[in-house]
Design a protein around this motif. Structure first.
Motif, PDB file in Angstrom:
ATOM      1  N   GLN A   1      35.019   8.588 -30.403  1.00 45.94           N
ATOM      2  CA  GLN A   1      34.322   9.729 -30.983  1.00 45.94           C
ATOM      3  C   GLN A   1      33.241  10.307 -30.067  1.00 45.94           C
ATOM      4  O   GLN A   1      32.957  11.504 -30.107  1.00 45.94           O
ATOM      5  CB  GLN A   1      33.698   9.338 -32.320  1.00 45.94           C
ATOM      6  N   GLU A   2      32.610   9.426 -29.262  1.00 45.36           N
ATOM      7  CA  GLU A   2      31.448   9.862 -28.483  1.00 45.36           C
ATOM      8  C   GLU A   2      31.610   9.642 -26.984  1.00 45.36           C
ATOM      9  O   GLU A   2      30.668   9.890 -26.230  1.00 45.36           O
ATOM     10  CB  GLU A   2      30.199   9.125 -28.985  1.00 45.36           C
ATOM     11  N   SER A   3      32.751   9.136 -26.565  1.00 45.41           N
ATOM     12  CA  SER A   3      33.055   8.771 -25.177  1.00 45.41           C
ATOM     13  C   SER A   3      32.338   7.480 -24.805  1.00 45.41           C
ATOM     14  O   SER A   3      31.467   6.999 -25.539  1.00 45.41           O
ATOM     15  CB  SER A   3      32.683   9.891 -24.189  1.00 45.41           C
ATOM     16  N   ALA A   4      32.658   6.924 -23.648  1.00 39.53           N
ATOM     17  CA  ALA A   4      32.047   5.671 -23.207  1.00 39.53           C
ATOM     18  C   ALA A   4      30.543   5.814 -23.030  1.00 39.53           C
ATOM     19  O   ALA A   4      29.787   4.845 -23.173  1.00 39.53           O
ATOM     20  CB  ALA A   4      32.687   5.214 -21.897  1.00 39.53           C
ATOM     21  N   PHE A   5      30.086   7.031 -22.743  1.00 42.23           N
ATOM     22  CA  PHE A   5      28.651   7.253 -22.571  1.00 42.23           C
ATOM     23  C   PHE A   5      27.890   7.051 -23.881  1.00 42.23           C
ATOM     24  O   PHE A   5      26.684   6.830 -23.870  1.00 42.23           O
ATOM     25  CB  PHE A   5      28.392   8.656 -22.023  1.00 42.23           C
ATOM     26  N   GLY A   6      28.603   7.132 -24.992  1.00 48.07           N
ATOM     27  CA  GLY A   6      27.959   6.901 -26.280  1.00 48.07           C
ATOM     28  C   GLY A   6      27.410   5.495 -26.405  1.00 48.07           C
ATOM     29  O   GLY A   6      26.448   5.247 -27.131  1.00 48.07           O
ATOM     30  N   LEU A   7      28.029   4.554 -25.698  1.00 40.58           N
ATOM     31  CA  LEU A   7      27.567   3.162 -25.719  1.00 40.58           C
ATOM     32  C   LEU A   7      26.246   2.991 -24.986  1.00 40.58           C
ATOM     33  O   LEU A   7      25.565   1.985 -25.157  1.00 40.58           O
ATOM     34  CB  LEU A   7      28.623   2.251 -25.084  1.00 40.58           C
ATOM     35  N   TYR A   8      25.911   3.975 -24.152  1.00 39.34           N
ATOM     36  CA  TYR A   8      24.686   3.874 -23.349  1.00 39.34           C
ATOM     37  C   TYR A   8      23.570   4.787 -23.846  1.00 39.34           C
ATOM     38  O   TYR A   8      22.610   5.036 -23.129  1.00 39.34           O
ATOM     39  CB  TYR A   8      25.003   4.176 -21.878  1.00 39.34           C
ATOM     40  N   LYS A   9      23.699   5.268 -25.066  1.00 37.99           N
ATOM     41  CA  LYS A   9      22.618   6.065 -25.641  1.00 37.99           C
ATOM     42  C   LYS A   9      21.352   5.221 -25.751  1.00 37.99           C
ATOM     43  O   LYS A   9      21.400   4.074 -26.198  1.00 37.99           O
ATOM     44  CB  LYS A   9      23.012   6.584 -27.025  1.00 37.99           C
ATOM     45  N   GLY A  10      20.244   5.800 -25.366  1.00 36.15           N
ATOM     46  CA  GLY A  10      18.971   5.090 -25.472  1.00 36.15           C
ATOM     47  C   GLY A  10      18.678   4.118 -24.360  1.00 36.15           C
ATOM     48  O   GLY A  10      17.704   3.370 -24.430  1.00 36.15           O
ATOM     49  N   ILE A  11      19.498   4.108 -23.301  1.00 37.64           N
ATOM     50  CA  ILE A  11      19.302   3.134 -22.227  1.00 37.64           C
ATOM     51  C   ILE A  11      18.035   3.428 -21.418  1.00 37.64           C
ATOM     52  O   ILE A  11      17.462   2.533 -20.801  1.00 37.64           O
ATOM     53  CB  ILE A  11      20.529   3.082 -21.292  1.00 37.64           C
ATOM     54  N   GLY A  12      17.591   4.672 -21.449  1.00 42.06           N
ATOM     55  CA  GLY A  12      16.385   5.017 -20.686  1.00 42.06           C
ATOM     56  C   GLY A  12      15.167   4.269 -21.151  1.00 42.06           C
ATOM     57  O   GLY A  12      14.294   3.897 -20.347  1.00 42.06           O
ATOM     58  N   SER A  13      15.086   3.990 -22.453  1.00 40.14           N
ATOM     59  CA  SER A  13      13.915   3.308 -22.999  1.00 40.14           C
ATOM     60  C   SER A  13      13.768   1.880 -22.477  1.00 40.14           C
ATOM     61  O   SER A  13      12.710   1.511 -21.975  1.00 40.14           O
ATOM     62  CB  SER A  13      13.985   3.313 -24.534  1.00 40.14           C
ATOM     63  N   PRO A  14      14.803   1.017 -22.573  1.00 41.53           N
ATOM     64  CA  PRO A  14      14.647  -0.328 -22.003  1.00 41.53           C
ATOM     65  C   PRO A  14      14.483  -0.311 -20.502  1.00 41.53           C
ATOM     66  O   PRO A  14      13.811  -1.177 -19.937  1.00 41.53           O
ATOM     67  CB  PRO A  14      15.943  -1.044 -22.418  1.00 41.53           C
TER      68      PRO A  14
END
Length: 301
Positions: free
Chosen positions: A52-65
């Motif tokens: 639904q969101e592509s593989a990049f969907g799994l990396y949402k919010g990675i900037g914060s950590p």
């Protein structure tokens, strides 16, 4: 010390890259509506996000950590090392106390970081291309939360984070100390790196198991208010309502993806730290075989 700190930062970044998809799945499972669930389980959640969101969907919010990585490593291992020295004797109890102190202190950065991560991970759930994008990135997320809710808003979930992190880091360092001693991690052992990798991975699993129910509560509190609907008045209210509506299994929701993440994250982190130190240090200094900051246990090696 500076080289070890830098190695820990690099290793920690590798750990985030490996483990963030599992963390996204964990958060989605923890906060989904039980009456209208989007996902049947861990693997279905993985498949749905990618579809639904592509593989990049799994990396949402990675900037914060990633943003908080350097500061968290500095706090955790600086506090842990200094506390252990202040206690004066390297015992299992002191390892636990030093780790707990480190876990408590780093909540100051960890809580806002995870709040932004959670909000970013939930943004555009089920959408391949976001129709509405509330936050451009993790920093933008924190700024908007601060403007709307102030300091209290960006520290949402601080108490639950403190309750989770304090014993969790205690068990983390204690387990790593016990594992390295039990496995006999000597510098001349040709299998020392696999042993250290295994010790670090198991430490991560134990630390998560020790406080996982509180992590579910923390995620729900930090996700509360998304979409304009507030459900919980605090930790106890969240525990009561979650248990009443979904039973005790709610406190294990997302555990599979968390445990799947825990071992490879620590393994990737340690491997990166080890390779970095081997590359940066001379052959004479390689014999020290010190673990990097992310899963450091200076006393047993």
């Amino acid at each position: 010390m500076a080289l070890d700190f830098l190695a820990g930062c690099v290793g920690g970044a590798a750990g985030v890259l490996v483990g963030h998809p599992f963390d996204t799945v964990k958060v989605r499972l923890q906060v989904q509506n039980v009456e209208k669930p989007l996902y049947r389980g861990t693997f279905h959640c993985f498949q749905s996000i990618i579809k639904q969101e592509s593989a990049f969907g799994l990396y949402k919010g990675i900037g914060s950590p990633m943003m908080g990585l350097t500061f968290i490593n500095a706090l955790v291992f600086g506090v842990q090392g200094n506390t252990l020295r202040a206690l004066g004797k390297d015992t299992p109890l002191n390892q636990f106390l030093a780790g707990s102190a480190a876990g408590a202190i780093q909540c100051v950065i960890c809580c806002p970081m995870e709040l932004a991560k959670t909000r970013m991970q939930l943004q555009g759930t089920g959408e391949y291309k976001l129709k509405t994008k509330n936050y451009k990135n993790s920093l933008d997320c924190l700024i908007k939360i601060y403007r709307k809710e102030g300091l209290r808003g960006i520290n949402r979930g601080m108490v639950s984070t403190f309750i989770r992190e304090t014993p969790s880091f205690g068990f983390y360092f204690l387990t790593y100390d016990c594992m390295t001693r039990y496995l006999g991690c000597e510098t001349e052992d040709s299998y020392v790196i696999p042993k250290l990798l295994f010790s670090g991975g198991m430490s991560g699993i134990v630390s998560w198991l020790s406080t996982y129910p509180m992590d579910v509560i923390k995620s729900r509190l930090q996700a509360d208010g998304v979409g304009g609907v507030t459900q919980y008045n605090g930790i106890l209210d969240c525990v009561r309502k979650s248990y009443h509506e979904e039973g005790w299994k709610v406190f294990t929701r997302g555990l599979t993806s968390t445990l799947l993440r825990a071992f490879p994250v620590n393994a990737a982190t340690f491997a990166t730290v080890t390779v970095f130190l081997m590359y940066m240090r001379s052959e004479d200094n390689l014999n020290e075989c010190e673990p990097g900051p992310v899963i450091q246990q200076p006393s047993s090696l």
